[in-house]
Structure formats: C-alpha cells, structure tokens
Design a protein around this motif. Structure first.
Motif, short mmCIF file in Angstrom:
data_model
loop_
_atom_site.label_atom_id
_atom_site.label_comp_id
_atom_site.label_asym_id
_atom_site.label_seq_id
_atom_site.Cartn_x
_atom_site.Cartn_y
_atom_site.Cartn_z
N GLY A 211 0.91 -1.27 -0.03
CA GLY A 211 0.05 0.18 0.35
C GLY A 211 0.60 1.31 0.14
O GLY A 211 0.66 1.72 -0.76
N ALA A 212 1.85 1.25 0.61
CA ALA A 212 2.49 2.59 1.07
C ALA A 212 3.49 2.88 0.20
O ALA A 212 3.56 3.79 -0.54
N VAL A 213 3.92 1.26 -0.90
CA VAL A 213 5.26 1.56 -2.22
C VAL A 213 3.38 2.81 -3.27
O VAL A 213 4.39 2.80 -4.00
N ASP A 214 2.45 1.99 -3.32
CA ASP A 214 1.83 1.86 -4.60
C ASP A 214 1.27 3.02 -4.96
O ASP A 214 1.29 4.06 -5.78
N GLU A 215 1.72 4.01 -3.00
CA GLU A 215 1.35 5.97 -2.74
C GLU A 215 2.74 6.13 -3.45
O GLU A 215 2.40 7.40 -3.48
N GLY A 216 3.36 6.23 -3.52
CA GLY A 216 4.47 6.70 -3.38
C GLY A 216 5.84 6.26 -2.46
O GLY A 216 6.42 7.37 -3.00
N TRP A 217 5.36 6.41 -1.72
CA TRP A 217 6.01 6.62 -0.40
C TRP A 217 6.84 6.20 -0.51
O TRP A 217 8.28 6.82 0.88
N ALA A 218 7.68 4.78 -0.69
CA ALA A 218 8.93 3.64 -0.50
C ALA A 218 8.94 3.20 -1.67
O ALA A 218 8.37 2.79 -2.25
N GLU A 219 10.24 3.15 -2.35
CA GLU A 219 10.80 2.38 -3.33
C GLU A 219 9.99 0.69 -3.04
O GLU A 219 9.74 -0.06 -2.25
N PRO A 220 10.17 0.33 -4.07
CA PRO A 220 9.35 -0.98 -4.34
C PRO A 220 10.50 -1.87 -3.85
O PRO A 220 9.96 -2.67 -3.72
N THR A 221 11.46 -1.87 -3.79
CA THR A 221 12.61 -2.45 -3.59
C THR A 221 12.03 -2.30 -1.95
O THR A 221 13.03 -3.40 -1.28
N MET A 222 11.61 -1.63 -1.03
CA MET A 222 11.48 -1.78 -0.15
C MET A 222 9.93 -2.56 0.43
O MET A 222 10.40 -2.89 1.46
N ILE B 175 3.40 -7.25 -15.83
CA ILE B 175 2.77 -6.07 -15.35
C ILE B 175 2.70 -6.13 -13.72
O ILE B 175 2.28 -7.50 -12.86
N THR B 176 3.68 -5.05 -12.87
CA THR B 176 4.19 -5.74 -11.15
C THR B 176 2.94 -3.64 -10.87
O THR B 176 2.70 -2.82 -12.31
N SER B 177 2.35 -3.94 -10.18
CA SER B 177 2.07 -2.37 -9.39
C SER B 177 3.24 -1.19 -9.29
O SER B 177 4.32 -1.09 -9.07
N SER B 178 2.53 0.02 -9.16
CA SER B 178 3.33 1.00 -9.79
C SER B 178 2.49 2.03 -9.14
O SER B 178 1.39 2.22 -9.74
N PRO B 179 2.97 3.39 -8.75
CA PRO B 179 2.16 4.58 -8.64
C PRO B 179 1.79 4.75 -10.24
O PRO B 179 0.64 6.49 -9.40
N LYS B 180 2.40 4.98 -11.05
CA LYS B 180 2.22 5.51 -11.91
C LYS B 180 0.64 4.09 -13.47
O LYS B 180 0.33 4.95 -14.29
N ASN B 181 0.45 2.84 -12.42
CA ASN B 181 -0.51 2.53 -13.26
C ASN B 181 -1.89 2.21 -12.59
O ASN B 181 -2.08 0.77 -12.12
N VAL B 182 -1.98 3.02 -11.33
CA VAL B 182 -2.91 2.58 -10.66
C VAL B 182 -4.45 2.47 -11.47
O VAL B 182 -4.36 3.08 -12.51
N PRO B 183 -5.05 1.35 -11.06
CA PRO B 183 -6.16 1.38 -12.04
C PRO B 183 -7.04 2.25 -12.27
O PRO B 183 -7.88 3.06 -10.85
N ARG B 184 -7.32 2.81 -13.39
CA ARG B 184 -8.76 3.35 -13.53
C ARG B 184 -9.89 3.66 -13.45
O ARG B 184 -10.02 2.68 -13.05
N ILE B 185 -10.49 4.52 -12.34
CA ILE B 185 -11.85 3.97 -12.17
C ILE B 185 -12.95 4.47 -13.68
O ILE B 185 -12.97 5.73 -13.42
N PRO B 186 -14.17 3.87 -14.30
CA PRO B 186 -14.17 4.00 -15.34
C PRO B 186 -15.68 4.85 -15.67
O PRO B 186 -16.04 4.56 -13.91
#
Lengths: 295, 251, 655
Positions: A211-222, B175-186
C-alpha cells in the motif's frame, strides 16, 4: 537426483537453494549469472553474462539436456520469474513456483490465496523446475569458492539499457535482524522519516507494505510481502500496516512482530506478538526516546 | 498496434483470514468474484498505451461464462473487445495452451500483457509459459512501457532497483503495480457502453496438464496471542516493550 | 383632514415617474429571469405530491418562511430588525397605495378613526421601525460579523440602505413640514415631534423635499433588481418553489433507459451526469444561486467550514452566484474553481439547508458536482474510490474488513426472514455487519426483539442499501445495489423493515420508492420506543446521565427527535448537548467521509469533546456511523469507552 541451481552470485540466495537441493540429493551444480568466483564448493559450476533471464534460456536448455539434470532450482525472484516458465516449455518439464516446503519424496508445498491456504504437490516427472521462496530455507554455509566455466549460447533478444540500483539508506532489508516497516497508516512519504529515525537507532532496515509503495511513499525495493521481499527478522515493527494476508506472507518467518496501529480491529494484531493500539505518531517518538535513554 | 491483455477472474482476494474457507480445495463459491489486482494494473497500462499510441486492446480471459459480467469492467476501463475462452482447468500448461489459441486466433497481436501473478493461485507462471509456447521473449515485473521507433522500452522493478530494458518485435510482459499504473475508475458512460460490447466466446481445448498431483489443500492455523500493551503512559509502555523484547532475546 | 399632494402642483406626475420606475424594475427582473432561464427545466419530481401544495407552490412553507421569515429569527436581533424593515415597509407601501386609491377612486382613507389609527399612527410607527431596522443593518455592514465577510462580502447593500433611509427621513420631514403648516396631528407622532423643531420658513422647502422624497423613492424601486434588494422577489419565490421536506431529495436517474438493446441510434443519449457548468443545473437551482444573500448562516453551522476544511457552503454559492451574474453558464471549469477537495469535504449533514432563511439547497448543489466528478470524470478521493470499488466488487464498502458476513451473529440464533410468515425484516446493513464495534448494535437489537417477542427475521445475504454510493455521488452504483435489494424484497414479500442505521432508513424511505420499492420502514430507536410504549419491554432505569447525539440522517433529515429521547429517559437521565435536535452537529461520517483522511481539526473530535463536556456518564447515539466516529473521536480525550448505541443501552437494562 541430479540438480542444477540457476542464480545470481549472492551467497545467501545460493545457500538457500543448496539447502533445498540437498533435500533431494547431493549438493547441486550451479549456473551463476554474473562473473567471478562462486561461493561454495560445486562439482560443476558455470557462469553466464546474460543480462536477462530470457537471454539465457537457450544455453540452459542445451546444458540441462546434455547433462541430464533432473531438477532445476531457482529462487522466486526476478531471475526465477524470467526463467522458470519458458524453460518448462522448452524442456516439457513441470514447474512449481514459490515453494515454501519440500520433502525428498518429491512433495513440495506452496501457498495460494495470498497465503491463506497451502497446497501440497507430488512431482511425477523429471526434469522438473522449482522456484523457491526466499528465507524459508536455511542458507547452507558456503565453504570455499569455485571458479565457473562460461556457459555458451546466450542469445540477445532483450537488451539491458541501464540499471539503477536503488540506494538503500541504512541497512539492507535482506539480512536485517530488525526491520521497521510502514504501511498506509503512516499517511505520507514525509512521515516515513520518523520510521527511518527509529530504524537508525535500532540498527534496523526500513521496509514498506505494498500500500505504501503504491502510494509512492517508499521504493518498490522496500516492499515487503508476498510480491515483494520475503523477510525473516528477529523483530518486525509493523507501523500503520493493516496486515492483509499478502503482507503477512512476507513476514511469515519473522520471529517477533510488534504491531502499532490505531485500529484495534486490524488483522495485523492476529499475527503480532505485541500490540499497541495507538496512532504511531504518538508511539514511535516515545520509542525513540526510550531507546535514546537506554544508551 | 494491437495489444492483448490477459485477465483472470478470481475469488475476492480481500476475504479476511478469519472468514476464509475452502470447498473441495478451492475458495468457497460464496465469495464474490473480481478481476485480479495485478491484472487491473496490466489493463491500466494497456489503456495508457492505447491513449499514447492508438493501440487496440483485446482482453483475453480463460474461465466461465458467468465471469463475463465481471470482465466487462476491463472493457469499461478501455478495452476494445473481450475474448473469453471457456474452460475450468486449473493447470498452468492447460491455461497457457488455451490462451495461446485465443492469441493465435487474433492473429496480429504485437504485445501481450498480464498481471504479475493471479490473486488466487499466486503462481505467476502462466504468462511465461505462454511466452515459451509462443516463442516470444518474456519479461516479468514491468512497471512502465514505451514504444520508440518500433522498439519496446520497458522498466522492470527488480529486487535491487530498476532495470531499463529494450527489445523489438513481439513479447509477453507481466506487470507489477506502481504509482503510475493505478487502475482507473471507469466513467459511468463507459460502464454502460461496455455492457453493449460483444463478447467473443471460444470453446476451450483440453490441453495437457503438468505431471504433478495435488495432494492436499489446507488452511494453516494462525496461532498467535497478541499481548496488548497499555496506552495511558506511552513512555512507560515503550520501556516495557523494550525490556520484554530483550528478555525474550528478540533484540 | 389631510389632502394628498397638499401644496404640490402636478403631483400626479410622480405617478408617471412611478410608471417609469416600474418599467425599469421589470426590465431588471427580466434580466434575472433571462439568466435563470438558462438552466434546465426541472423534471417532474418522482417523490410524490406534497400535501398543501397548490400547483408548484408550497403554500405553508411560503407563508412561514417566505412571508413570516421564521428562520430569520434564529438570530433574534437580525430577525427583529428585518421584521421591522419588512412589515414596516409593507405597511408604508399599503399606506401609499391607499393614498393613490383615495386620489383615483375617492377611497375615504383620510377620515375618522381609520385616518387616525392607520394613516397617521401606524404609518408613522412603521416608518420609525423601518428606520431602526435600517440603522441596524447599516451598523451590521459597518461592523460585519465573520459570517458576512467570509469568504466574501456581498456589496450593494449600503447604497440601497442609504437610499431607503433617506427616503424615510425625507418622508418624515415632508410630513413634519405639512403638520407645521396645517396644525398639530398627535397621531402622526413622529411628524408631530419633528414639526416642533422646524424653523419658521420650513414651508418654502416643502416642495423640494416632497419631490426629492418621491423621486428618490422611485430610484430605490427602479434600482431594486440591480441590487441585493432583489431578494424581495427572489427569496419568497425560491421558498415557494422549494420542497420543505428536510434533507436532499436527490432523485434517481433511470439508467435502464440507456440500456436498451434496440438498434443503434435508437438508444437514448445519456445526459450529462451530475453538473459541471451552470447550464447543467435546473432553473430552480439557478434561482437558488440568484436568491442567495451571502448571509453566511450556512457557513456558520457547516461542520466542514467550522473545522477549516476547504469547503464553505456560502463559498460555493458565492462562486455560483458570481458566475451566474456574469452569464458564464457554459463554463465547466466551475468545478475546479470550487475545488474537488471542497466538494468531497461535505458530510451531507444538511445543517446548511436547515439554517438557510431562503430555502437554498446547498447540499444538492454540492452533490450534483460530486456526481459529475465521480460518474463523468472518475475523480474521487482515494479512500472513497476504494469504498466504491468495494461496493462494486463485494456489495459493501468496508474494504479491508476483518469480519466475515456472519461474524456479527456468531453464537446467536437469529431467525431468517420467511416469506409470508415473518412480520418485520431486520435489515442489518453494511456497517453493522462489517465493523466490529458496530456489530454489537445488532446483537443488542436481537436481544431486544427476542425479549419483546417480535416476529422478525434477517436476510441470508448481507448487503448494503447503496447509500454510501449515493452520498459519494455514484448514482449508478446506488441504482444497481438498490435494484438488487428491491428485487429480493419484493420476491420475499417484505412489507416492514426495521433498520439499525439512519442511512439505511433514509435510503429505503426516500430513495427506494421511485425505483419500485415501497415499504414501511422504522428506525430501530423508534421501534424500541414503540415496544416500550406497548409495554413489551421490562426495563430498569440505570439513573446514569446519558447525553444524546442526534444523528443527522435520523434527526434533522427525517425529523425523529423525540422517540430516541423517550427511550433514553426510560433507561437513564437525558442530558442535552449544546447543539442538539435540528441544530445537531454532525459526527463527520456522512457524505462518504467515513472513508476520508481529514485535514485540520477533525469533526468527530469536535463533536466528541462537546459530548464529553456535558459531563454525562455515557454518550448515546442511534446510528452506527455516529457510533464509530464518536468512539474514535473520544479517543483523543479519554481512554474510557463512553459511546454507545441506544440499542446497547436498552439491552443492558432489560430485566
């Protein structure tokens, strides 16, 4: 059972695979990704400079068929993910990933449903390929080193353009005895600083939930969890982490979990040994204070 | 540019551990079904590529007819068509063979995207097996994709950092998750439009399963009694915590 | 006897000027209409006819709020001053009309007792009161309270107040000069008084003052539509057309009409969902914006504004009014002017709607923006997005819950609703099912129902009514969830529903009927009260002091104030909070803000403090969201668990 390990040159990672290999038979042989001597004593040792697992497949297939390996062991890491599937197709070999338990009678166990359940499989045909989850097996102590022989046949379909190692400030997660980890409850990237402060005093590594990584608060490596790092520290501080099963899968072998979360119903308390139901912003500074007073 | 995105419909992956139960070694049928989390990341990247390069997106899934309603969300997010291969096998070889058939039927797929791993079986191997069967290069844990002069430039989230890789021609990427690919709400409009898009249903093939036998499926018992520390005096509590950790030799 | 146009030649000219003034007035009024007309025509309300409605006019509301201005008196001094102004001017206008009738038709108003009482005394009194009122409002503009100037102050009052004051003063002067010349008139006490102070040659100024007074008055009248004084017409009109039922109606959209499988092109075009620009609003809403006087009473009671969130209901109205006045009706950047943060900070408590003396519907406006953001633009704050996502996937918004659907009744033997046999459906609702603290409400209610021997049953599957989706602006999701529920209820022949949550009550009672779901719905606190009244429950009184927090959706929005209080009196001693009843202060959980990270002061902590400060032993509420929010809010101030639901308190006292 003739076993082959394919791994990067990292003593801990190799050691774990050696332990698994020894469950099924003698010390395995090894194909190492990288250059230089490989820690440990091996009958046969090879190396490859293939930048990506994908580029290594042809060479591996040739080797495995030629030498008649019956079992191929990889760690459940990027390397393992790159190689396991394509290799299984080329060899016609069964592949089971994220193994957390193995027995010499060719039965292995792996988690499903985010770690909420475990399946046990019997492998009925060799060669077979297994990817092994980190930190579930003791790392065999490496005695001596072996100089590898270069492996032929690395194709170059995928080119590595650049690699940025994320600089971990402080102790790396991998072998840390103590880890301070933050989740969504931390609230922002800036607020992670206080966790770093705590980690600093404890000589601990800093981790984060998905959750924190997806928010961009921590690197994915963490990231710690089923799809991040699997860790097995002595003490794991879970700060503002709700404790979804996918995260707990990453700390299954942590010895003592200390959970700090203001939600008393958070799932993490079902895993924790010690729980503080309070806003971490009130607890962590006090903890830092108590540690400073000790010194 | 034609991109195929693999999506799997799985049982609710947020069922609390305490409420989780199995029937016949699989999650109870009472849990609601949804598209896997990483699959949604893959769909999101696909839609971003559609917006950047005008790609056509076909969503491909292997599963049951009932899953069509769930899969329409992928269309609502931006998918152009849905191809569902009907079948209920669990085996990665069989699933991959069926997906391969669907992709070959499409004919002109340039790139195949999939979620890093499914939220039920957590194997993360079907996509790479598929790549092997199609003889396309495979890369896992991709977080961004760009197309430049006919080459794919991708970023991979590695244990130690980020690797930037490139290749040309076709490929399979997980694909892994990242802040750049947060799934959009249609948008509601897209949801309503998605209801009208046709679904291509393809009969599945039996394929050949892996020579492994599933012996058992169990739910591990979580045994942990949590000691809750007092909250009134935080300074005192922290001292107590530290002394306990030292006593039991954790610290 | 007073003679009209005494000492004035060609006095009838003033009536010609009056005609011109009226024309200018009408043109100005038309200008307002032209702008309001740019809105959409309102679709006939699906919520049934309101008793006491003649055509589109809500008569009782018009009389009470439009004419009597009842809400103004909540601030007593302003109310009285405005009353002076309003009634005073009404009397004066009547007086002037009577003079005209006397001239035209010879109406004998200047004779006898009528002359003395009305034409002399009352008119003078009226003028005096008007002056007092004007003085008050002038001072008010000079030393404005916070609410008038935050976030912006409306200008244009000073001119009209000044004009009118001058008109009144010159009117008295003219009267005084006449009296000084024609002899004392004790009934016209003000004029009489002033006459004593006039210099001897005052008569020479009479004509000047008379024309000055008259013309100034015409200017005042003509200028009305170009000043805030237009509220004289706009506000009563707005009140007359506004449904007085508290809370927002938020009519349902018929999404199924966009769903037909007919040939391409024969489908109905989906209209803009929600509102992004002024043109998307209905004319009634545009009338709201035009009628708003920027008095700030809504801002004063708004929990978001009070805790310094980006939202101010007055601020929203100000932006909209300015845009409307500038005629910028197509501009869709409106939402960004108001900001997404502000729009989602609203807890839909409708305190603003309650406080507004002009019956302006601020919550509906804000919710319309939300609908557009969520359904058209997919812009939602993150946690709310997860709640909506969870609603879509699991039919409940409590993502991350650690509870399974049957955890709340573990160990309890709760009967299932049997079609044709069970009388009441006990609707558990999502918060009570999935939030551990709230589960106890259901357990307590089951004990109570069992104790009273009520025929009740629950559904096999637990679901949400869809209310959180509606509150967050996702009407589509709401309709889907509601339809599923309605289909099941109708299949089972459900007629009576007991709800544990006022949000559920509100959904069933207000929003389900247009979708085909008509049931008799009873909130649990009301049901408990009924049981007590019918002697079905044996209770002992703990004599504890219990303070009661009125949930917004039970009290203010649905007018259930007394029943929960009666229940509390049976099990303890009722203590009232400073802000209670219709003035209750929100717990902060509404409008989807249960799933929000608050910035600044937290609404629930503010309310918890208010509750704790009463010194009561316990804090009672009748809504699971209020329970959860206040329990959390109290944590800042005390370790003790003091907040309970009414059902829990009653179950404790069952003998």
């Amino acid at each position: 059972m003739k076993t082959l390990i394919v791994e990067v040159i990292d003593a801990k990672r190799i050691g774990e695979l050696v332990t698994v290999g020894r469950i099924f038979g003698d010390t395995p042989d090894i194909v190492a990704l990288g250059s230089g001597d490989i820690p440990g004593n091996y009958n046969k040792a090879y190396c490859s400079d293939a930048a990506v697992g994908s580029n290594l497949i042809d060479g591996l297939v040739e080797l495995i068929k030629k030498e008649g390996y019956e079992l191929v062991l990889l760690s459940a890491t990027t390397v393992g993910a790159e190689i396991a599937g394509p290799l299984s197709v080329r060899l016609g070999a069964p592949v089971l990933t994220e193994i957390i338990g193995a027995k010499s009678d060719m039965t292995v166990t792996r988690p499903i449903y985010g770690g909420k359940a475990m399946t046990t499989f019997k492998i009925n045909q060799t060669p077979a390929i297994l990817t092994v989850r980190r930190k579930y097996f003791e790392s065999a102590i490496a005695e001596g080193t072996t100089t590898p022989v270069p492996l032929a046949g690395a194709a170059g379909a995928i080119r590595l353009v650049s690699e940025e190692a994320v600089k971990t400030e402080g102790i790396p997660l991998d072998d840390a005895e103590v880890i301070v980890s933050g989740g969504r409850g931390v609230g922002s990237g800036d607020k992670f600083t206080i966790l770093r402060d705590l980690a600093g005093i404890l000589n601990a590594a800093v981790g984060a939930s998905r959750g924190a990584v997806d928010e961009g608060w921590a690197e994915p490596t963490m990231q710690i969890g089923q799809t991040g790092n699997i860790v097995a520290p002595s003490v794991y501080f879970a700060v503002g982490i709700s404790g979804a099963s996918q995260h707990l899968a990453g700390i299954a072998n942590a010895k003592c979990v200390v959970a700090i979360n203001k939600d008393e119903d958070a799932n993490i308390f079902k895993r924790a040994r010690f729980g503080i139901v309070e806003d971490y912003a009130k607890v962590v500074p006090a903890l830092i204070q108590a540690l400073q007073e000790e010194q | 540019m034609h991109i195929a995105i693999l999506a799997k419909v799985v049982p609710d992956y947020e069922v609390p551990t305490a409420d989780f139960e199995l029937t016949d070694g699989r999650a109870h049928s009472r849990y609601t079904r949804m598209i896997g989390l990483y699959d949604e990341n893959a769909i999101e990247i696909g839609v971003q590529l559609k917006e950047a390069y005008g790609a056509t997106l076909t969503i491909i899934s292997y599963g049951k007819t009932q899953d069509v309603t769930v899969l329409r969300k992928a269309i609502a997010m931006g998918g152009d068509a849905l191809h569902l291969v009907l079948g209920d096998a669990d085996d990665p070889f069989v699933i991959a063979a069926n997906l391969k058939m669907a992709i070959e039927q499409l004919g002109n797929v340039d790139l195949v995207l999939a979620g890093q791993q499914s939220a039920d079986m957590d194997r993360g191997v079907v996509h790479s097996i598929l790549a092997g069967m199609l003889d396309y290069p495979f890369l896992p844990q991709i977080s961004t994709i760009k197309s430049e002069d006919g080459r794919w430039m991708v970023a991979q989230a590695h244990e130690n950092g980020v690797r930037r890789l490139e290749f040309s021609g076709k490929g399979v990427l997980s694909i892994t998750s990242s802040p750049k690919n947060v799934p959009r709400i249609p948008a509601v409009r897209s949801i309503l439009a998605a209801k009208k898009k046709p679904v291509e249903k393809i009969d599945g093939i039996p394929g050949t399963a892996m020579p492994v036998a599933e012996l058992s499926v169990e739910i591990p018992k979580m045994e942990s009694v949590c000691e809750f520390l007092p909250l009134d005096d935080m300074a005192q509590t922290c001292k107590i915590l530290l002394s306990k950790l030292r006593e039991e030799r954790y610290l | 006897m007073r003679i009209p146009y005494w000492n004035i030649s060609y006095g009838i000219l003033i009536d010609a000027v009056a005609l011109v003034a009226v024309i200018v007035f009408v043109i100005g009024l038309h200008g307002h209409w032209k702008r309001i007309r740019l809105g959409k025509v309102r679709i006939r309300s699906a919520n049934g006819d309101h008793p006491g409605k003649i055509g589109p006019v809500f008569v009782y509301s018009l009389l009470k709020n439009g004419i009597l201005g009842a809400k103004l008196y909540k601030k007593i001094f302003t109310g009285i001053a405005h009353g002076f102004l309003f009634w005073g001017m009404l009397v004066l206008a009547l007086g002037t009309s009577l003079v005209v009738f006397n001239l035209l038709f010879g109406l004998p108003v200047f004779e006898g007792r009528f002359n003395r009482l009305f034409m002399s005394f009352f008119l003078d009194l009226a003028g005096l009161l008007v002056l007092f009122g004007l003085l008050f409002f002038l001072l008010r503009r000079w030393l404005p309270p916070e609410r008038l100037i935050t976030p912006k102050e409306r200008t244009g009052f000073g001119v009209q107040i000044g004009l009118l004051a001058t008109v009144i003063v010159t009117g008295f002067l003219v009267e005084a000069i006449r009296i000084a010349s024609t002899g004392p008139d004790p009934y016209s006490f003000v004029g009489n008084f002033i006459a004593g102070w006039l210099p001897a040659d005052a008569l020479s100024a009479h004509r000047i003052f008379w024309w000055f007074h008259g013309l100034l008055c015409m200017v005042f009248i003509a200028y009305i539509p170009y000043s805030p004084m237009m509220h004289m017409v706009l506000v009563p009109t707005n009140i007359a057309l506004a449904n007085p039922r508290p809370g927002t109606k938020m009519g349902v959209l018929d999404f199924s009409s966009f769903d037909n499988d007919a040939e391409e092109g024969a489908e109905e075009e989906i209209p803009t969902l929600g509102c992004a620009s002024l043109a998307d609003f209905t004319r009634k809403r545009l009338l709201d914006f035009a009628a708003c006087l920027w008095c700030g009473r809504c801002h004063e009671v708004c929990p978001a504004a009070i805790t310094k969130k980006p939202l101010s209901p007055k601020g929203v109205m100000v932006t909209l009014a300015e845009r409307l006045a500038a005629g910028e009706v197509e501009d869709a950047t409106l939402i960004d002017d108001i900001t997404e943060e502000a729009i989602f900070a609203c807890t839909t408590c409708t305190a603003c709607l309650e406080a507004c003396p002009a019956s302006i519907n601020q919550p509906k406006t804000i919710l319309k923006f939300r609908q557009n953001l969520v359904m058209e633009q997919s812009r939602v704050p993150e946690l709310m997005a997860k709640a909506i996502n969870s609603l879509e996937q699991r039919a409940h918004p409590f993502f991350g819950t650690g509870s399974g659907p049957k955890d709340w009744c573990k160990g309890l033997d709760v009967p299932l609703f049997a079609a044709g046999e069970t009388e009441y459906l006990l609707w558990i609702g999502c918060s009570v099912t999935y939030e551990e603290r709230a589960q106890k409400i259901a357990r307590a209610m089951v004990r109570i129902l069992e104790s009273a021997g009520v025929s009740y049953g629950i559904l096999e599957e637990s679901r949400c009514t869809g209310d959180p989706a509606k509150q967050m602006g996702n009407e589509f999701m709401f309709t889907e969830l509601a339809q599923t529920n309605i289909d099941e209820f109708n299949e089972l022949g459900v007629e009576k529903i007991i709800t544990l949550c006022p949000h559920c009550y509100n959904s069933f009672d207000r929003h389900y009927p247009p979708l085909g779901g008509n049931y008799e719905v009873i909130p649990h606190s009301v049901f408990i009260n009924r049981l007590i009244s019918n002697d079905k429950l044996a209770l002992k009184n703990s004599l504890e002091r219990i303070c009661y927090h009125d949930p917004c959706y039970l009290g203010r929005r649905n007018l259930f104030f007394n029943e929960p209080r009666e229940v509390i009196r049976k099990v303890g001693q009722l203590v009232e909070m400073p802000r209670s009843g219709a003035e209750s202060f929100c717990c902060g959980g509404g409008g989807g803000n249960y799933w929000a990270e608050e910035v600044g002061d937290r609404i629930n902590q503010v309310r918890s403090k208010e509750a704790l400060d009463t010194g009561a032993d316990r804090i009672a509420t009748a809504c699971p969201f209020c329970l959860l929010m206040l329990t959390d809010g109290a944590k800042k101030f005390t370790e003790e668990q003091k907040t309970f639901d009414i059902a829990e308190l009653v179950a404790e006292q069952l003998t």
